[in-house]
Design a protein around this motif. Sequence first.
Motif, mmCIF file in Angstrom:
data_model
loop_
_atom_site.group_PDB
_atom_site.id
_atom_site.type_symbol
_atom_site.label_atom_id
_atom_site.label_comp_id
_atom_site.label_asym_id
_atom_site.label_seq_id
_atom_site.Cartn_x
_atom_site.Cartn_y
_atom_site.Cartn_z
ATOM 1 N N UNK A 91 0.825 -1.214 0.000
ATOM 2 C CA UNK A 91 0.000 0.000 0.000
ATOM 3 C C UNK A 91 0.857 1.260 0.000
ATOM 4 N N UNK A 92 1.831 1.266 -0.887
ATOM 5 C CA UNK A 92 2.713 2.437 -1.020
ATOM 6 C C UNK A 92 1.887 3.684 -1.268
ATOM 7 N N UNK A 93 2.271 4.755 -0.589
ATOM 8 C CA UNK A 93 1.550 6.010 -0.725
ATOM 9 C C UNK A 93 0.453 6.199 0.284
ATOM 10 N N UNK A 94 0.159 5.163 1.054
ATOM 11 C CA UNK A 94 -0.843 5.247 2.112
ATOM 12 C C UNK A 94 -0.179 5.100 3.475
ATOM 13 N N UNK A 95 -0.976 5.210 4.536
ATOM 14 C CA UNK A 95 -0.430 5.143 5.887
ATOM 15 C C UNK A 95 -0.601 3.785 6.534
ATOM 16 N N UNK A 96 -0.452 3.771 7.855
ATOM 17 C CA UNK A 96 -0.508 2.529 8.628
ATOM 18 C C UNK A 96 -1.852 1.830 8.509
ATOM 19 N N UNK A 97 -2.937 2.596 8.482
ATOM 20 C CA UNK A 97 -4.276 2.003 8.505
ATOM 21 C C UNK A 97 -4.511 1.076 7.311
ATOM 22 N N UNK A 102 -14.998 17.112 0.723
ATOM 23 C CA UNK A 102 -15.669 18.057 -0.160
ATOM 24 C C UNK A 102 -15.872 17.354 -1.501
ATOM 25 N N UNK A 103 -16.302 18.109 -2.506
ATOM 26 C CA UNK A 103 -16.495 17.464 -3.800
ATOM 27 C C UNK A 103 -15.182 16.981 -4.399
ATOM 28 N N UNK A 104 -14.050 17.565 -3.978
ATOM 29 C CA UNK A 104 -12.757 17.181 -4.559
ATOM 30 C C UNK A 104 -11.783 16.565 -3.573
ATOM 31 N N UNK A 156 -2.140 9.644 12.691
ATOM 32 C CA UNK A 156 -1.734 9.873 11.312
ATOM 33 C C UNK A 156 -2.841 10.584 10.531
ATOM 34 N N UNK A 157 -2.412 11.458 9.630
ATOM 35 C CA UNK A 157 -3.338 12.190 8.769
ATOM 36 C C UNK A 157 -3.145 11.743 7.324
ATOM 37 N N UNK A 158 -4.255 11.645 6.608
ATOM 38 C CA UNK A 158 -4.201 11.364 5.174
ATOM 39 C C UNK A 158 -5.113 12.351 4.451
ATOM 40 N N UNK A 159 -4.684 12.771 3.257
ATOM 41 C CA UNK A 159 -5.490 13.670 2.442
ATOM 42 C C UNK A 159 -5.376 13.232 0.975
ATOM 43 N N UNK A 160 -6.504 13.288 0.275
ATOM 44 C CA UNK A 160 -6.542 12.828 -1.113
ATOM 45 C C UNK A 160 -7.205 13.867 -2.005
ATOM 46 N N UNK A 161 -6.687 13.953 -3.213
ATOM 47 C CA UNK A 161 -7.249 14.793 -4.264
ATOM 48 C C UNK A 161 -8.027 13.859 -5.195
ATOM 49 N N UNK A 162 -9.348 13.826 -5.049
ATOM 50 C CA UNK A 162 -10.157 12.862 -5.780
ATOM 51 C C UNK A 162 -10.220 13.150 -7.274
ATOM 52 N N UNK A 163 -9.943 14.378 -7.648
ATOM 53 C CA UNK A 163 -9.921 14.705 -9.078
ATOM 54 C C UNK A 163 -8.692 14.100 -9.751
ATOM 55 N N UNK A 165 -6.646 11.836 -8.249
ATOM 56 C CA UNK A 165 -6.352 10.496 -7.724
ATOM 57 C C UNK A 165 -7.648 9.846 -7.228
ATOM 58 N N UNK A 166 -8.596 9.521 -8.135
ATOM 59 C CA UNK A 166 -9.899 8.992 -7.706
ATOM 60 C C UNK A 166 -9.819 7.653 -6.986
ATOM 61 N N UNK A 167 -8.736 6.910 -7.185
ATOM 62 C CA UNK A 167 -8.592 5.617 -6.512
ATOM 63 C C UNK A 167 -7.915 5.736 -5.150
ATOM 64 N N UNK A 168 -7.551 6.959 -4.755
ATOM 65 C CA UNK A 168 -6.953 7.233 -3.448
ATOM 66 C C UNK A 168 -5.715 6.367 -3.199
ATOM 67 N N UNK A 169 -4.757 6.503 -4.081
ATOM 68 C CA UNK A 169 -3.511 5.738 -4.004
ATOM 69 C C UNK A 169 -2.354 6.579 -3.446
ATOM 70 N N UNK A 170 -2.526 7.896 -3.386
ATOM 71 C CA UNK A 170 -1.399 8.763 -3.034
ATOM 72 C C UNK A 170 -1.812 9.800 -1.993
#
Length: 542
Positions: A234-240, A468-470, A482-489, A491-496
Amino acid sequence: MNFCKLKLIFYMVAIAYLAMSCNTKVQEAEDEKPPNILFIMSDDHAYQAISAYGHGLNETPNIDRIANEGAIFTRATVTNSICAPSRAVLLTGKHSFINGKVDNVQPFDWNQDNFPKLLQANGYQTALIGKIHLDGLPQGFDYSMVLPGQGNYYNPDFLVDGKRTRFEGYVTDITTIEALKWLKSGRDQDKPFALMYHQKAPHRNWKPAEEYLTLYDDKDFTPPANYFDQETNYAGRGTAAKTQEMEIDGHARWGHDFKMEVDPYGDSTGFANELKRFNPEQLAKWKAAYDPKNEAFKKAFGQGDESTFSAEKKREIAHWKFNRYIKDYLRTIKSVDDGVGEVLDYLEANGLAENTIVVYTSDQGFYLGEHGWFDKRFMYEQSFRTPLLVRYPKEIKPGTKIDKLVQNLDFAPTFLDYAGVATPKEMQGESFRKLVSGESGEWRDAVYYTYYEYPSVHMVKRHYGVATDRYKLMHFYYDIDEWEMYDLKEDPSEMNNVYDDPEYAEVRTMMHERLVELREKYGDSDENDKKYLDAYLEARKK
């Protein structure tokens, strides 16, 4: 033409006129009532597995009718992606930390207000048939017939107004039969009705109906592009993401999930105990369908120490597991879709379709192999998003598409709005009636999420977040921070995870501000987190 024939024609025309006039009066009487409400909820039905959403996995023509004749919501979400808390939210219109049902362990207080109670008090006749997964006798219903806990797929028990009764047959079919029975003869037809028709399927462990045991046997499903996500840890993601226990190839079980009585290594799986609930005819059909498929797998892949298998062979086994999972999952949905069709047909045949609000949804989304997973719980998109289709011919134009952030928090206020009943101030959701009718485009621009059930099955860590929408911001806490944040526009698959990316510094600040705003708005706090953690850990000791 002789007189007798003329007389016969006259009588036939007169009868036809009277029948048409009678039907017109029945329809007019129905239309003068407040709208009926048919709330259809399945369990763990991913939006990806409804053909109206365009993912191409399966066909759901009856569920699609609701979308085609009404509205489809593309960004409907939940406040807490797990069965019982989601249902408590839809009933009360309040977040989990307000209604008290934060996980599957804490009790639910039926004494608090819910929308069926308020409808009941304002002239509606109400019924709950199927799964609710909340302990205690349901309140707010003139009639209830619910599964105890998760219930069983075959020959299930139901609690009929609190009395336990065994029904012979398949749970999805029984739920539909009993819902139709109530609509036909169990209600006062002079009153508007609110029926909660809730299916168990497609909840784990995905036992299909007899007629669909071999559906899709001739098809090979391609897993999602990130099905082998665990190969990169799960490279690009955190511990969870790295420590969850919901991988199809790794955590799903040979018996319970893959339907083998004996695993590929010759060991008993315990699945034979589940088959004891079947009657002889059901068991014979089941074994005729699954035994040859299971033996074919064992012959193809053999037995032995998996650690010695080549990477290619491991991938082939993982591919087989995905297909066994997805086929059983989709087979159970076929029965759900059949039931939806039967109920919609009843409404139309009895002049009820025009004045009935029909909703189809699920208690949350579900992973269909994305990231290699099954189950839900995370705020990641596939479990956070839920299908939502709404039909009401009087106000909703066919083919309407809504991309606003509607939540299950909004069902109670919306139903009360349609019924002309005032929404209590303590309800935290909003009515989406004007949004879906096109009367107004104003809507919230962010939603709030919480998840509490850890440590527990599937080991998804506690977290809360804002979307939000994005963008999406999540905080994983308790045994990590740990904090995670994703740009759905982008990175819609939330890989990074872009939380620490300097290019997103302003977005991160904005999302933290929105998170604080929503926690204050809805009344959440670190104190709530601690209170419910302590209560959960104490309950687990018992």
